[in-house]
Design an enzyme around this catalytic site. Structure first.
Site, mmCIF file in Angstrom:
data_model
loop_
_atom_site.group_PDB
_atom_site.id
_atom_site.type_symbol
_atom_site.label_atom_id
_atom_site.label_comp_id
_atom_site.label_asym_id
_atom_site.label_seq_id
_atom_site.Cartn_x
_atom_site.Cartn_y
_atom_site.Cartn_z
ATOM 1 N N SER A 27 9.395 -5.123 -7.854
ATOM 2 C CA SER A 27 10.757 -4.569 -7.852
ATOM 3 C C SER A 27 10.949 -3.687 -6.627
ATOM 4 O O SER A 27 10.022 -2.999 -6.207
ATOM 5 C CB SER A 27 10.983 -3.686 -9.091
ATOM 6 O OG SER A 27 10.698 -4.366 -10.290
ATOM 7 N N ASN A 75 11.725 2.130 -2.685
ATOM 8 C CA ASN A 75 10.294 1.945 -2.919
ATOM 9 C C ASN A 75 10.075 0.522 -3.419
ATOM 10 O O ASN A 75 10.888 0.009 -4.189
ATOM 11 C CB ASN A 75 9.816 2.942 -3.991
ATOM 12 C CG ASN A 75 8.349 2.783 -4.345
ATOM 13 O OD1 ASN A 75 7.493 2.706 -3.457
ATOM 14 N ND2 ASN A 75 8.047 2.728 -5.632
ATOM 15 N N HIS A 83 7.602 -1.633 -5.741
ATOM 16 C CA HIS A 83 6.640 -1.370 -6.804
ATOM 17 C C HIS A 83 6.182 -2.700 -7.399
ATOM 18 O O HIS A 83 7.006 -3.566 -7.708
ATOM 19 C CB HIS A 83 7.289 -0.503 -7.894
ATOM 20 C CG HIS A 83 6.355 -0.196 -9.035
ATOM 21 N ND1 HIS A 83 5.407 0.781 -8.951
ATOM 22 C CD2 HIS A 83 6.217 -0.776 -10.249
ATOM 23 C CE1 HIS A 83 4.714 0.820 -10.089
ATOM 24 N NE2 HIS A 83 5.192 -0.115 -10.894
#
Ligand code: GAR
Length: 210
Positions: free
Chosen positions: A136, A107, A109
């Site tokens: 991140s 993911n 983020h």
């Protein structure tokens, strides 16, 4: 090349970076499908334009989060992805779908995790008064935005920034960050081993700075 599935809810600028890099021969991979919880997501339009198969399901057509996730991931599974990339996917994932795919799902983020999990990260950063912010990329675990961080990109917070200005500055760094991270994953150089991120089989002492 590896097969990538992308989950996206929004405009899809991070997806576009992967599409463009593959088209330009800068990323040896295939986007096998794009999956969304929002039928009107711009990401789906971008995928169709690149002739990538798309699937979108509406959460309200399902009785529970688990039922929605089971349905969505049954579609994801049909494209047999090596890597699942959440690129602006804004829906919480059920624990069981995440746990079954640990080490294979990432993911992006928009904060320097572990700071500012959840939503409205740019507002959170401004409210906290930090001088440095960023993005991140992390492995997805059942803890929201809490999985092991692979790589980060840092930007300064400038006097007079509002959330939009900060979001725009972060986004310009998200794009190369996501591409570089997907690259090392697609090359098999980065892995998740017993909850720890490894690069070339050595544990990462700190997230890569990209
Ligand atoms: C990106 O800023 C991404 O980091 C963020 O949504 C945006 C999607 O932009 N993701 C999250 O907030 C995840 N909780 P995009 O649709 O243009 O790639």
């Amino acid at each position: 090349g590896r097969r990538i599935a992308v989950l996206a809810s929004g405009r899809g600028s991070n997806l576009q970076v992967l599409i463009d890099a593959i088209a330009a021969g800068r990323l040896n991979a295939t986007i096998a499908g794009v999956f969304s919880d929002r039928p009107k997501a711009g990401a789906l339009e971008r995928a169709r334009h690149a002739s990538i198969p798309t699937t979108s399901l509406r959460p309200r057509d399902f009785d529970s989060r688990a039922a929605f996730d089971d349905a969505l991931f049954s579609h994801v599974d049909t494209v047999q992805p090596d890597l699942i990339v959440c690129a602006g996917y804004m829906r919480l994932l059920s624990e069981h779908v995440v746990e079954a795919r640990q080490g294979h799902m990432i993911n992006i983020h928009p904060s320097l995790l572990p700071a500012f999990k959840g939503l409205h990260t740019h507002q959170q950063a401004l409210a906290a008064g930090v001088r440095e912010h960023g993005a991140s990329v992390h492995f997805v675990t059942s803890e929201l935005d809490g999985g092991p961080v692979i790589a980060q990109a840092r930007v300064p917070v400038l006097d007079g920034d509002d959330a939009d200005a900060l979001a725009a500055r972060v986004l310009t760094r998200e794009h190369p960050l996501l591409l570089a991270t997907v690259k090392v994953l697609a090359e098999g150089r980065v892995r998740l081993r017993d909850g720890t991120v490894t690069l070339d089989d050595r544990p990462l002492a700190a997230p890569l700075q990209l």
